[in-house]
Design a protein around this motif. Structure first.
Motif, mmCIF file in Angstrom:
data_model
loop_
_atom_site.group_PDB
_atom_site.id
_atom_site.type_symbol
_atom_site.label_atom_id
_atom_site.label_comp_id
_atom_site.label_asym_id
_atom_site.label_seq_id
_atom_site.Cartn_x
_atom_site.Cartn_y
_atom_site.Cartn_z
ATOM 1 N N THR A 13 -29.192 41.289 5.965
ATOM 2 C CA THR A 13 -30.372 40.576 5.438
ATOM 3 C C THR A 13 -31.211 39.883 5.547
ATOM 4 O O THR A 13 -31.285 40.203 6.438
ATOM 5 C CB THR A 13 -28.323 39.579 4.920
ATOM 6 O OG1 THR A 13 -29.535 38.686 3.689
ATOM 7 C CG2 THR A 13 -28.663 38.336 6.091
ATOM 8 N N GLU A 14 -31.014 39.194 4.302
ATOM 9 C CA GLU A 14 -33.150 38.722 4.883
ATOM 10 C C GLU A 14 -33.127 36.350 5.439
ATOM 11 O O GLU A 14 -32.176 36.354 4.841
ATOM 12 C CB GLU A 14 -34.320 38.508 3.611
ATOM 13 C CG GLU A 14 -34.221 40.046 3.568
ATOM 14 C CD GLU A 14 -35.430 40.112 2.710
ATOM 15 O OE1 GLU A 14 -36.079 41.325 3.062
ATOM 16 O OE2 GLU A 14 -36.037 39.417 1.998
ATOM 17 N N MET A 15 -33.270 36.205 6.434
ATOM 18 C CA MET A 15 -33.138 34.761 6.427
ATOM 19 C C MET A 15 -33.532 34.548 5.583
ATOM 20 O O MET A 15 -33.841 34.481 4.495
ATOM 21 C CB MET A 15 -34.413 34.369 7.686
ATOM 22 C CG MET A 15 -34.599 33.237 7.772
ATOM 23 S SD MET A 15 -36.169 32.917 8.862
ATOM 24 C CE MET A 15 -37.248 33.501 7.982
ATOM 25 N N GLY A 16 -32.730 33.155 6.040
ATOM 26 C CA GLY A 16 -32.252 32.026 4.147
ATOM 27 C C GLY A 16 -31.159 32.752 3.078
ATOM 28 O O GLY A 16 -30.920 32.155 2.621
ATOM 29 N N GLN A 17 -30.858 33.760 3.310
ATOM 30 C CA GLN A 17 -29.967 34.585 2.421
ATOM 31 C C GLN A 17 -28.601 33.972 2.752
ATOM 32 O O GLN A 17 -28.088 33.406 3.484
ATOM 33 C CB GLN A 17 -29.790 36.092 1.901
ATOM 34 C CG GLN A 17 -31.331 36.697 1.733
ATOM 35 C CD GLN A 17 -30.811 35.799 -0.117
ATOM 36 O OE1 GLN A 17 -30.449 36.008 -0.306
ATOM 37 N NE2 GLN A 17 -32.844 35.464 -0.203
ATOM 38 N N GLU A 18 -27.893 34.146 1.435
ATOM 39 C CA GLU A 18 -25.751 33.784 1.621
ATOM 40 C C GLU A 18 -25.492 34.846 1.945
ATOM 41 O O GLU A 18 -25.832 35.454 1.755
ATOM 42 C CB GLU A 18 -25.523 32.885 0.927
ATOM 43 C CG GLU A 18 -23.932 32.539 0.944
ATOM 44 C CD GLU A 18 -23.424 31.946 -0.303
ATOM 45 O OE1 GLU A 18 -23.642 30.421 -0.403
ATOM 46 O OE2 GLU A 18 -22.778 32.081 -0.770
ATOM 47 N N VAL A 19 -24.578 34.715 3.693
ATOM 48 C CA VAL A 19 -24.035 35.772 3.915
ATOM 49 C C VAL A 19 -22.144 35.286 3.777
ATOM 50 O O VAL A 19 -21.689 33.798 3.900
ATOM 51 C CB VAL A 19 -23.556 36.414 5.417
ATOM 52 C CG1 VAL A 19 -23.094 37.187 6.089
ATOM 53 C CG2 VAL A 19 -25.497 36.701 5.443
ATOM 54 N N THR A 20 -21.395 36.082 3.271
ATOM 55 C CA THR A 20 -20.054 35.755 3.539
ATOM 56 C C THR A 20 -18.739 36.452 3.761
ATOM 57 O O THR A 20 -19.449 37.931 3.788
ATOM 58 C CB THR A 20 -19.640 35.359 1.518
ATOM 59 O OG1 THR A 20 -20.639 34.199 0.952
ATOM 60 C CG2 THR A 20 -18.323 35.278 1.285
ATOM 61 N N LEU A 21 -18.555 36.623 4.876
ATOM 62 C CA LEU A 21 -18.170 37.566 5.317
ATOM 63 C C LEU A 21 -16.424 37.297 4.884
ATOM 64 O O LEU A 21 -15.897 35.839 5.277
ATOM 65 C CB LEU A 21 -17.935 37.107 7.099
ATOM 66 C CG LEU A 21 -19.769 37.334 7.555
ATOM 67 C CD1 LEU A 21 -19.374 37.471 9.453
ATOM 68 C CD2 LEU A 21 -20.187 38.338 6.919
ATOM 69 N N ARG A 22 -15.539 38.279 5.780
ATOM 70 C CA ARG A 22 -13.910 38.318 4.826
ATOM 71 C C ARG A 22 -13.320 38.826 5.134
ATOM 72 O O ARG A 22 -13.252 39.683 6.412
ATOM 73 C CB ARG A 22 -13.705 38.425 3.023
ATOM 74 C CG ARG A 22 -15.352 38.569 2.225
ATOM 75 C CD ARG A 22 -15.013 39.115 1.139
ATOM 76 N NE ARG A 22 -15.661 38.393 -0.161
ATOM 77 C CZ ARG A 22 -17.240 38.563 -0.112
ATOM 78 N NH1 ARG A 22 -17.802 39.254 0.466
ATOM 79 N NH2 ARG A 22 -17.929 38.264 -1.093
ATOM 80 N N CYS A 23 -11.587 38.198 5.523
ATOM 81 C CA CYS A 23 -10.913 38.680 6.752
ATOM 82 C C CYS A 23 -9.250 38.430 5.649
ATOM 83 O O CYS A 23 -9.351 37.519 5.531
ATOM 84 C CB CYS A 23 -10.668 37.741 7.807
ATOM 85 S SG CYS A 23 -9.413 38.204 8.928
ATOM 86 N N LYS A 24 -8.757 39.813 6.047
ATOM 87 C CA LYS A 24 -6.853 39.393 6.027
ATOM 88 C C LYS A 24 -6.767 40.297 6.975
ATOM 89 O O LYS A 24 -7.093 40.566 8.087
ATOM 90 C CB LYS A 24 -6.732 41.203 4.817
ATOM 91 C CG LYS A 24 -5.251 40.975 4.351
ATOM 92 C CD LYS A 24 -5.576 41.851 2.961
ATOM 93 C CE LYS A 24 -4.075 42.332 3.512
ATOM 94 N NZ LYS A 24 -3.375 41.557 2.612
ATOM 95 N N PRO A 25 -5.196 38.562 7.203
ATOM 96 C CA PRO A 25 -5.071 38.617 8.879
ATOM 97 C C PRO A 25 -3.425 39.201 8.154
ATOM 98 O O PRO A 25 -3.373 40.215 7.218
ATOM 99 C CB PRO A 25 -4.650 37.141 8.846
ATOM 100 C CG PRO A 25 -3.939 36.644 7.606
ATOM 101 C CD PRO A 25 -5.638 37.106 6.580
ATOM 102 N N ILE A 26 -3.043 39.809 9.575
ATOM 103 C CA ILE A 26 -1.951 40.806 9.064
ATOM 104 C C ILE A 26 -0.526 39.908 8.773
ATOM 105 O O ILE A 26 -0.852 38.699 8.989
ATOM 106 C CB ILE A 26 -1.275 40.926 10.760
ATOM 107 C CG1 ILE A 26 -2.348 41.928 11.348
ATOM 108 C CG2 ILE A 26 -0.073 41.330 10.712
ATOM 109 C CD1 ILE A 26 -1.841 42.794 12.849
#
Lengths: 113, 114
Positions: A13-26
């Protein structure tokens, strides 16, 4: 069980953009952890949840970072706005107790240009 | 606070050599101790663990003994293989204390040559 699932596996991504990381646990695990790994700083704990409640977020670097866990099977880590120094591998892990083994996801490799 | 100190790498060995990776810790309570391994491009996975003093954890030929008197948890393997090349993390989790923070060492890279 499929293990801890993270998405996306790679994000550019480019600087200034929003980033969303996702996780599904066990399924059945009641602890969820977010880590950041870099060559310079190693593995850093950012935040952890117990039964969907954030317990310790002292490792979150600054207000640009936020994490949520709306239910037992999903968590997000958001960076807004992103900066090049946020480039790292972000891991999610889950466990069934405080002194139990943590199971790590494959990580999200983030590159902020 | 809690801390974990590992020997710096990389550790470079020939196949079938003996491996030791040192790990010492400080903790306020009675921690469980872990060794995790990270293969290239993957997340960490548990290698072995020990939950009380004098316990020995073992897996895949690796061993580590919980030494409370020396606050150590050194990782050993009698004969390494090329496939053991990875980064190894020593870690602890401490139930006591006001705020539980799992603590990881910086990791030690192991390179095994044929």
């Amino acid at each position: 069980d499929a293990g801890v699932i993270q998405s996306p596996r790679h994000e550019v991504t480019e600087m200034g953009q929003e980033v969303t990381l996702r996780c599904k646990p066990i399924s059945g695990h009641d602890y969820l952890f977010w880590y950041r790994q870099t060559m310079m700083r190693g593995l850093e704990l950012l935040i952890y949840f117990n039964n969907n409640v954030p317990i310790d977020d002292s490792g979150m670097p600054e207000d640009r970072f936020s994490a949520k866990m709306p239910n037992a099977s999903f968590s997000t880590l958001k960076i807004q706005p992103s900066e090049p120094r946020d480039s790292a591998v972000y891991f999610c892990a889950s466990s069934s107790g405080l002194q139990e083994t943590q199971y790590f996801g494959p990580g999200t490799r983030l590159l902020v240009l | 606070g809690n801390s974990v100190t590992q020997m710096e790498g990389p550790v470079t060995l020939s196949e079938e050599a003996f491996l030791t990776i040192n790990c010492t810790y400080t903790a306020t309570g009675y921690p469980s101790l872990f060794w995790y391994v990270q293969y290239p491009g993957e997340g960490l996975q548990l290698l072995l663990k020990a939950t009380k003093a004098d316990d020995k954890g073992s897996n895949k030929g690796f061993e580590a003994t919980y030494r409370k008197e020396t606050t150590s948890f050194h990782l050993e393997k009698g004969s390494v293989q090329v496939s053991d090349s990875a980064v190894y993390f020593c870690a602890l989790s401490d139930r006591t204390g006001g705020s539980y923070i799992p603590t990881f060492g910086r990791g030690t890279s192991l390179i095994v040559h044929p």
